[in-house]
Design a protein around this motif. Structure first.
Motif: not given
Length: 480
Positions: A61-66, A136-144, A231-238
């Motif tokens: 989680p050091e950087l806010p990226v996935v 912060q943009n992961f949900p929409r990018a994941l759908q794409l 890999v990155g700022d990830v959280d399995a529960a979320q």
């Protein structure tokens, strides 16, 4: 005046450096590398969707990226129909040319608005899709990403465009010595019927139509054979609910396909030189080798050290000989390509035309020397330290970590592989190197490909007496 000022400045700098060197405590020897650090990645958290898709979370989680990599086993070049070489990469390249009703430009615009990058491609044993995006943009990018992988449209216009581009590349390839050499080496080592020896032709490329692409995608892109690595700022529960929403509709087709083993590699008899004429060539492309080993070979670490010493780095024996000592090549190298089956061992270089025969002699000198001469303790320690100290660089970014884990997933290796990587490298002995060199480097049973000006190089190659010489035509290996 400017030159005088520069000279005075240089002189002052030299005096200053000399004075500093005379002071007590000023270092007079270069620093020596310390021991390689132990690498311990966070233990991946593994979860699974009902359709069989495996999801791996590695929290950094050091950087806010996935960084996300979706690896699909059984969708690589080794798994495509024998009469359609190139189908797997064509399918992978088509994924982002239109999906879920959006065309390629709309997909690109949507990704740009998110500041995300998305790429698709295939290798020998798997296909991959790679996403990099702010958290912060992961949900929409994941759908794409999910749309591209699971709901591609394969627009007819884009299929035709990509096919035409490949036909143009094939037409151009007959003038590209590196392509000719690569195709010839693969074909001559493995034969045209082996997955590692097949090369595309214009005829097979024209057969890459929308129906075949759709069929390959439908049969090979399956959730039960895929792993999504985050890999990155990830959280399995979320994130697991997001994954389920994006990929839950990807239908399984039953039990996961068993990868099995690749077809056995052919045996190479006496070393033979295959000379392919390229009139007027300023240099000759040389490829030397034979079938090597599979990725699961127990001698992986001794081979890693061996190849690094032979031709896997700038200071390797091959590069030092052909580039630094003789000045015949810009670079000389060797590699073991390790797949599900035994990929090729290759030694290669582009050399000056007038030094083609001499370069062949030096290639074989080094291939034989690493089998017969003892390795000094100093050289061995230097190479092992180089290999071990490179590991942190290979795991520096979230993308590096995701990519390396994808490779481990492809070949069924555990993520704990990195935990004792350094220790296993440093445990390699000179006896190990001698043993694997004699087992896995076979200069007497090799294919030698030379692409160059026959009128200039043929007599010298025959005089070098590396092996019998056969003349082959470019059209055998680059077929329009």
């Amino acid at each position: 005046m400017k030159r005088l000022i520069l000279s005075l400045a240089a002189g002052a700098a030299l005096v200053s450096a000399t004075q500093a060197a005379a002071q007590p405590g000023f270092p007079t020897t270069p620093p020596r590398p310390q021991g390689a650090p132990r690498i311990s990645l966070p233990q991946p958290q593994r979860m699974q969707l009902p359709n069989g898709l495996t999801v791996m979370y590695v929290r950094q989680p050091e950087l806010p990226v996935v960084s996300a990599v979706l690896v699909t086993r059984g969708a690589g070049t080794a798994d495509e129909p024998g009469d359609l070489p190139g189908l797997s990469s064509f399918t992978a390249n088509m994924l982002d040319e239109g999906a879920a009703g959006m065309d390629a430009l709309q997909l690109a615009d949507a990704l740009d608005l998110l500041g995300a990058s998305l790429s698709t491609g295939s290798g020998t044993d798997a296909a991959q899709s790679n996403l990099y995006v702010l958290r912060q943009n992961f949900p929409r990018a994941l759908q794409l990403m999910a749309d591209v992988v699971t709901r591609p449209d394969f627009p007819e216009r884009e299929v035709s465009r990509l096919r035409d581009e490949r036909l143009t590349a094939l037409a151009r390839a007959k003038d590209e010595a590196t392509t000719i050499a690569g195709n010839a080496f693969a074909s001559l080592v493995y034969g045209g019927q082996h997955p590692y020896g097949r090369v595309p032709s214009a005829e097979s490329t024209r057969g890459l139509d929308r129906a075949r692409v759709q069929a390959f995608h439908a049969s090979r892109y399956r959730p039960e054979n895929s792993t999504l690595i985050l890999v990155g700022d990830v959280d399995a529960a979320q994130m697991q609910p997001m994954i389920a929403q994006a990929f839950g509709g990807w239908r399984a087709q039953g039990a996961a396909m068993q990868m099995g083993t690749a077809p056995a590699a052919p045996t190479i008899g006496r070393t033979t030189v295959y000379l392919i004429d390229k009139p007027g060539a300023a240099q000759s492309e040389i490829r030397i080798g034979h079938p090597g080993v599979a990725r699961d070979n127990p001698d992986y670490f001794p081979l890693l050290v061996l190849n690094t010493m032979l031709g896997g780095t700038f200071t390797s024996r091959l590069n030092t000989n052909l580039r630094e000592t003789h000045g015949w090549a810009y670079g000389a190298r060797s590699s073991y390509s390790m797949f599900r089956g035994a990929g090729p061992f290759t030694a290669a270089a582009g050399v000056q035309t007038n030094a083609t025969d001499s370069a062949l002699v030096e290639f074989f000198r080094e291939l034989n020397r690493i089998r017969t001469e003892p390795v000094s303790a100093d050289e061995l320690q230097k190479i092992k330290s180089f290999v071990a100290l490179r590991l942190p660089d290979q795991l520096e970014t979230t993308q590096d970590v995701a990519g390396n884990l994808a490779n481990l997933e492809t070949y069924g290796l555990n993520a704990s592989y990195f935990d004792d990587y350094v220790q296993r490298v440093m445990a390699v002995t000179a006896d190990d190197l001698r043993r694997v060199a004699n087992q896995y480097v076979r200069p007497e049973n090799s294919v030698v490909v030379v692409v160059g000006d026959r009128s200039v190089v043929e007599a010298g190659i025959r005089a070098a007496n590396v092996g019998p010489v056969e003349i082959r035509d470019v059209t055998e290996f680059v077929r329009e």
